[in-house]
Scaffold this motif. Structure first.
Motif, PDB file in Angstrom:
ATOM      1  N   SER A 124      -2.808   2.387  -9.305  1.00 58.77           N
ATOM      2  CA  SER A 124      -3.065   1.229  -8.453  1.00 58.77           C
ATOM      3  C   SER A 124      -4.366   0.522  -8.834  1.00 58.77           C
ATOM      4  CB  SER A 124      -3.123   1.658  -6.981  1.00 58.77           C
ATOM      5  OG  SER A 124      -1.922   2.263  -6.583  1.00 58.77           O
ATOM      6  N   ILE A 125      -5.414   1.300  -8.996  1.00 57.03           N
ATOM      7  CA  ILE A 125      -6.722   0.721  -9.296  1.00 57.03           C
ATOM      8  C   ILE A 125      -6.695  -0.086 -10.590  1.00 57.03           C
ATOM      9  CG2 ILE A 125      -9.103   1.305  -9.965  1.00 57.03           C
ATOM     10  CD1 ILE A 125      -8.889   3.676  -7.997  1.00 57.03           C
ATOM     11  N   LEU A 126      -5.908   0.375 -11.554  1.00 58.54           N
ATOM     12  CA  LEU A 126      -5.900  -0.263 -12.870  1.00 58.54           C
ATOM     13  C   LEU A 126      -4.796  -1.306 -13.032  1.00 58.54           C
ATOM     14  CD1 LEU A 126      -6.727   2.813 -15.125  1.00 58.54           C
ATOM     15  CD2 LEU A 126      -8.220   0.911 -14.514  1.00 58.54           C
ATOM     16  N   GLN A 166       5.870  -5.604  -1.134  1.00 62.38           N
ATOM     17  CA  GLN A 166       5.968  -4.591  -2.183  1.00 62.38           C
ATOM     18  C   GLN A 166       5.356  -3.264  -1.747  1.00 62.38           C
ATOM     19  OE1 GLN A 166       7.812  -4.943  -4.598  1.00 62.38           O
ATOM     20  NE2 GLN A 166       7.255  -3.503  -6.207  1.00 62.38           N
ATOM     21  N   PHE A 167       4.306  -3.311  -0.933  1.00 62.46           N
ATOM     22  CA  PHE A 167       3.735  -2.075  -0.393  1.00 62.46           C
ATOM     23  C   PHE A 167       4.772  -1.357   0.460  1.00 62.46           C
ATOM     24  CE2 PHE A 167       1.764   0.416   2.926  1.00 62.46           C
ATOM     25  CZ  PHE A 167       0.802   1.151   2.242  1.00 62.46           C
ATOM     26  N   CYS A 168       5.454  -2.114   1.312  1.00 63.54           N
ATOM     27  CA  CYS A 168       6.458  -1.516   2.200  1.00 63.54           C
ATOM     28  C   CYS A 168       7.659  -1.007   1.415  1.00 63.54           C
ATOM     29  CB  CYS A 168       6.892  -2.543   3.244  1.00 63.54           C
ATOM     30  SG  CYS A 168       5.546  -3.096   4.324  1.00 63.54           S
ATOM     31  N   LEU A 169       8.112  -1.786   0.444  1.00 68.42           N
ATOM     32  CA  LEU A 169       9.228  -1.374  -0.402  1.00 68.42           C
ATOM     33  C   LEU A 169       8.881  -0.104  -1.170  1.00 68.42           C
ATOM     34  CD1 LEU A 169      12.069  -2.495  -1.446  1.00 68.42           C
ATOM     35  CD2 LEU A 169      10.774  -3.323  -3.420  1.00 68.42           C
ATOM     36  N   PHE A 206       0.181  -7.642  -7.758  1.00 71.68           N
ATOM     37  CA  PHE A 206       1.434  -7.289  -7.076  1.00 71.68           C
ATOM     38  C   PHE A 206       1.707  -5.793  -7.205  1.00 71.68           C
ATOM     39  CE2 PHE A 206       6.090  -6.762  -7.774  1.00 71.68           C
ATOM     40  CZ  PHE A 206       6.574  -7.196  -6.545  1.00 71.68           C
ATOM     41  N   ASN A 207       1.579  -5.256  -8.406  1.00 68.95           N
ATOM     42  CA  ASN A 207       1.841  -3.838  -8.616  1.00 68.95           C
ATOM     43  C   ASN A 207       0.714  -2.967  -8.073  1.00 68.95           C
ATOM     44  OD1 ASN A 207       4.181  -2.652  -9.534  1.00 68.95           O
ATOM     45  ND2 ASN A 207       3.329  -2.044 -11.494  1.00 68.95           N
ATOM     46  N   PHE A 208      -0.512  -3.519  -8.040  1.00 65.98           N
ATOM     47  CA  PHE A 208      -1.647  -2.799  -7.462  1.00 65.98           C
ATOM     48  C   PHE A 208      -1.404  -2.522  -5.980  1.00 65.98           C
ATOM     49  CE2 PHE A 208      -5.544  -3.636  -4.882  1.00 65.98           C
ATOM     50  CZ  PHE A 208      -6.137  -2.401  -5.034  1.00 65.98           C
ATOM     51  N   ILE A 209      -1.044  -3.561  -5.242  1.00 65.49           N
ATOM     52  CA  ILE A 209      -0.828  -3.391  -3.807  1.00 65.49           C
ATOM     53  C   ILE A 209       0.433  -2.573  -3.559  1.00 65.49           C
ATOM     54  CG2 ILE A 209      -0.390  -4.609  -1.636  1.00 65.49           C
ATOM     55  CD1 ILE A 209      -2.212  -6.835  -2.650  1.00 65.49           C
ATOM     56  N   GLY A 210       1.465  -2.806  -4.368  1.00 68.07           N
ATOM     57  CA  GLY A 210       2.651  -1.968  -4.262  1.00 68.07           C
ATOM     58  C   GLY A 210       2.328  -0.519  -4.594  1.00 68.07           C
ATOM     59  N   GLY A 211       1.476  -0.329  -5.599  1.00 65.87           N
ATOM     60  CA  GLY A 211       1.099   1.020  -6.009  1.00 65.87           C
ATOM     61  C   GLY A 211       0.266   1.756  -4.978  1.00 65.87           C
ATOM     62  N   LEU A 212      -0.428   1.011  -4.108  1.00 67.21           N
ATOM     63  CA  LEU A 212      -1.186   1.669  -3.048  1.00 67.21           C
ATOM     64  C   LEU A 212      -0.283   2.504  -2.146  1.00 67.21           C
ATOM     65  CD1 LEU A 212      -3.731  -1.094  -1.922  1.00 67.21           C
ATOM     66  CD2 LEU A 212      -4.213   0.986  -3.236  1.00 67.21           C
ATOM     67  N   SER A 213       0.980   2.080  -2.034  1.00 70.26           N
ATOM     68  CA  SER A 213       1.912   2.869  -1.229  1.00 70.26           C
ATOM     69  C   SER A 213       2.092   4.251  -1.825  1.00 70.26           C
ATOM     70  CB  SER A 213       3.266   2.157  -1.135  1.00 70.26           C
ATOM     71  OG  SER A 213       3.896   2.075  -2.399  1.00 70.26           O
ATOM     72  N   ALA A 214       2.078   4.323  -3.156  1.00 69.47           N
ATOM     73  CA  ALA A 214       2.236   5.610  -3.823  1.00 69.47           C
ATOM     74  C   ALA A 214       0.980   6.462  -3.713  1.00 69.47           C
ATOM     75  CB  ALA A 214       2.596   5.400  -5.296  1.00 69.47           C
ATOM     76  N   ALA A 215      -0.160   5.820  -3.476  1.00 70.63           N
ATOM     77  CA  ALA A 215      -1.407   6.563  -3.280  1.00 70.63           C
ATOM     78  C   ALA A 215      -1.546   7.034  -1.840  1.00 70.63           C
ATOM     79  CB  ALA A 215      -2.600   5.688  -3.655  1.00 70.63           C
TER      80      ALA A 215
END
Length: 429
Positions: A59-61, A242-245, A370-379
């Motif tokens: 997410s960070i990167l 994207q975070f929710c998805l 977009f992928n950063f915020i979506g990736g926060l869900s995985a974190a």
């Protein structure tokens, strides 16, 4: 005038296989989780940390990764990061402590960070707008069909070679594929076997066959561009969505096999085959979404209706995951989870909004945000689930709060796409 060649579909196949490998190296930890937990005596909170470690760095990167994608050609960047994340996957087979395993998962996140911005850049370059949702649906389906077919295979590999052998074999596959990508991938204007008719067809349809201009490639990163990425309500609509998805998806990618084994009492081999059913449902959902969306565009429906409808329906269906809390019947549990994951697949063409709305010179950067915020869900989500289910796995209803959490986020995602995005058109700066 000759007929256009179809080289864009060969390129799409390369992206599809790369996505399968990408997710193979993310999901193998969920297959190995129960064995690692028992061997090392780990708690659910510690497992949540392992599951989320990948996403911290990933997410960070995302934003730096997106900037990198705008500067370095996909032919060179993809095989480099493929080799690096595959080596980190392979090394997991030799670790002996919690922190070293977390470190390897974090390293995979570092090197996979530019992958989806690359996928989006490749499809934006190779496909006209009217085919783009289908193309995105096809390569995105790689994460579902790959996992559906691979999940039983991964279980068999672990049964035969142990969880360490599972990581080593996974890593070797990625290293081999990196050389295949470098050998066969080219940008449209550099591809020797594409004809002028196909290039014209892609370009006239809105495909960026020449990529960024030389001027844009030479421009240094400007923090005004980063501010631009966070300055539009319509972009925030897809970011939040994207975070929710991603929260539902990351549940299936991490906790799902453990949920079936430890909280639903299934044996390990049986769980591997049952776990493939929701992934197959998601695969059908994402393909249906892409082709239906493009079909609506071709029939003259508005871009807003054509692109949003599958996503909104998918988000509503994802709420069905809560239904698994109200039955002890294994078949019904799989049905509810399959409907939810079908919805997740149906909503998974969200990258099309980045392709259609991001400023041309910032496609990589916007894709990174977009992928950063979506990736926060995985974190965040694996750790949240770890705390929500902490305690005795045999306690009735122990996993219920986790599924309520996922269902609530699905509803928030629905509201985000319904109320925030507005007109789907490219932002001009």
């Amino acid at each position: 005038m000759g007929k256009p060649t179809k080289k864009r579909y060969e390129i799409l196949f390369l992206v599809f296989i790369t996505v399968v490998i990408n997710y193979l190296d993310r999901v193998n930890i969920s297959v190995a989780a129960s064995a690692i937990e028992k061997e090392w005596g780990l708690t659910t909170v510690q497992m949540g940390l392992i599951f989320s470690a990948f996403a911290w760095t990933y997410s960070i990167l995302q934003i730096p990764g997106g900037v990198l994608v705008d500067k370095v050609k996909a032919r060179f960047l993809y095989p480099v990061i493929l080799v690096l994340w595959s080596l980190a996957t392979l090394v997991q087979g030799f670790v002996s402590s919690l922190m070293s395993l977390i470190g390897c998962r974090a390293a995979i996140g570092i090197f996979e960070a530019p992958s989806y911005p690359i996928n989006n850049k490749v499809v934006t370059s190779w496909f006209p707008e009217k085919e783009r949702a289908s193309a995105i649906g096809i390569y995105t389906s790689g994460q579902f069909i790959g996992l559906a077919l691979l999940n039983p295979i991964l279980v068999i590999i672990q049964t035969s070679f142990g969880w360490r052998g599972l990581f080593i074999i996974s890593g070797l596959i990625g290293i081999v594929w990196a050389f295949i990508w470098y050998t066969f991938y080219r940008d449209p204007h550099n591809h020797k076997k594409i004809n002028k008719e196909e290039l014209k067809y892609i370009a006239e349809g809105g495909g960026l066959v020449d990529g960024a201009s030389k001027k844009e490639i030479k421009e240094k990163f400007d923090f005004k561009d980063l501010v631009e990425a966070f300055s539009h309500k319509k972009l925030w609509g897809v970011y939040i969505g994207q975070f929710c998805l991603g929260s539902l998806f990351i549940f299936f990618l991490t906790w799902f096999p453990k949920y079936l084994v430890d909280y639903r009492g299934l044996d390990f081999i049986k769980s591997g085959f049952l776990a493939s059913i929701p992934f197959l449902a998601a695969f059908v959902g994402v393909l249906l979404s892409g082709f239906v969306s493009d079909g609506l565009v071709k029939k003259g429906f508005s871009v807003e209706f054509s692109r949003k409808t599958p996503v909104l329906i998918g988000m509503l269906l994802s709420i069905c995951i809560i239904g698994a809390n109200y039955t002890n019947n294994t078949t019904l549990v799989i049905v509810f989870l399959s409907i939810a994951f079908f919805g997740n697949g149906l909503a998974s063409i969200t990258w099309v909004f980045v392709s259609l709305m991001a400023p041309k010179k910032l496609i990589g950067l916007i894709g990174g945000v977009f992928n950063f915020i979506g990736g926060l869900s995985a974190a965040i989500t694996p750790i949240v689930i770890g705390f929500l289910v902490e305690g005795d796995a045999e306690k009735e209803g122990a996993f219920e709060p986790a599924l309520f959490y996922i269902g609530t986020l699905a509803f928030i995602g629905f509201c985000s796409y319904l109320f925030l995005i507005g007109k789907v058109k490219r932002i001009e700066i």
